[in-house]
Enzyme design. Structure first.
Site, short mmCIF file in Angstrom:
data_model
loop_
_atom_site.label_atom_id
_atom_site.label_comp_id
_atom_site.label_asym_id
_atom_site.label_seq_id
_atom_site.Cartn_x
_atom_site.Cartn_y
_atom_site.Cartn_z
N TYR A 38 0.82 -1.21 0.00
CA TYR A 38 0.00 0.00 0.00
C TYR A 38 0.85 1.26 0.00
CZ TYR A 38 0.78 0.96 5.00
OH TYR A 38 1.34 1.27 6.21
N LYS A 85 6.49 -2.16 2.05
CA LYS A 85 5.30 -1.57 2.67
C LYS A 85 4.09 -2.49 2.47
CE LYS A 85 3.15 3.01 3.09
NZ LYS A 85 3.19 3.13 4.53
#
Ligand code: PMP
Length: 284
Positions: free
Chosen positions: A32, A147
């Site tokens: 994300y 991430k």
């Protein structure tokens, strides 16, 4: 009601859906990005796009949207939802397939979800911004540079902090601080040097971190990228964090130790001011 993006469609949030077989949901097989919005414009979009590509690459996750397509989708959501200050959340998963640890065929379409959140980012003067942090064992996996949406431990840490009357946790591995649960961590030494952990698999390469360090260099402040201990942090003149949605945010207490005067310090204040100024000027 918000308009959100799901796999190429813009729909009211209550009409959006993803499969129960989605690997983001079943395996946290998803990455994300969070991009801030100031004056209806995106901050550091290029940096977020580059990091997204890197995360996807590290996970061998195919993805076909181009930078231009993603930028257009971000802008359309900001406009549709009238966001002046806030954020755009983007999540890409490996898609939906029969539950199996082994990745599905590379032709499986991603699930791509985007939504906005309206949030005041610049509404308060620096004197009203300060957080208390607790130090907590860093029990995350050893690829914190990617991430992913595996955010359970950071979520546990925020709740531990809340229970103890604090705002966040600084994560500690081998006696040194890696980063905050959702931000990069910095201290300022007696000599005025800004110290923040060097980039490695142990921390997320914050997009805000890169811009803040650039601001510090512009301001001719001394920067050292190296690990620092909990003791060094507690004895620091100042402490602060950075992230896309908090910018530069002062830390005034670490466990029982009051940092500096117990109020936001001048280095954090100056960096916040210049970061916001530069960001406004370069937002797209
Ligand atoms: N570290 C961690 C663990 C984070 O979750 C975040 C924010 N997502 C950051 C650092 C800051 O990154 P950025 O400046 O790109 O928001």
């Amino acid at each position: 009601m918000r308009i959100v993006y799901v796999n190429g469609h813009y729909v009211p949030e209550n009409e959006a859906s993803v499969s129960v077989f989605d690997r983001g949901f079943l395996f946290a097989d998803a990455v994300y990005e969070v991009t801030s919005v100031l004056d209806g414009k995106l901050l550091d979009f290029k940096g977020h796009y580059e990091r997204l590509k890197r995360s996807l690459n590290e996970l061998d996750m195919p993805f076909s949207m181009t930078e231009e397509e993603l930028l257009a989708a971000h802008r359309k959501l900001v406009a549709e939802n009238n966001i002046d200050e806030g954020l755009v959340y983007l999540q890409v998963t490996r898609g939906a397939a029969d539950r199996d640890f082994v990745y599905p065929d590379a032709s499986t379409p991603n699930t791509v979800v985007m939504f906005t959140q309206s949030k005041s980012l610049t509404g308060k003067p620096i004197e009203e911004l300060s957080m208390k942090v607790i130090t907590v064992d860093d029990l995350r996996w050893q690829r914190c540079d990617i991430k992913t949406v595996q955010l359970l431990y950071p979520s546990i840490v925020k709740n531990m902090a809340k229970k103890q009357g604090a705002d966040d946790g600084w994560l500690v591995r081998d006696g040194v601080i890696t980063e905050g649960s959702s931000n990069n961590a910095y201290i300022v030494t007696e000599e005025g040097t800004i110290v923040t952990r060097d980039l490695s698999h142990s921390i997320l390469a914050g997009i805000t971190r890169a811009s803040v360090l650039e601001c510090a260099r512009q301001l001719q402040m001394k920067v050292e990228e190296r690990p620092f201990t909990v003791e060094e942090a507690k004895a620091a003149k100042e402490a602060f964090v950075s992230s896309a949605t908090t910018f530069v945010y002062p830390v005034v207490q670490i466990d029982e130790a009051v940092i500096g005067t117990g109020k936001p310090g001048p280095v954090a204040a100056k960096l916040r001011e210049i970061y916001i100024e530069n960001s406004r000027a370069t937002a797209i």
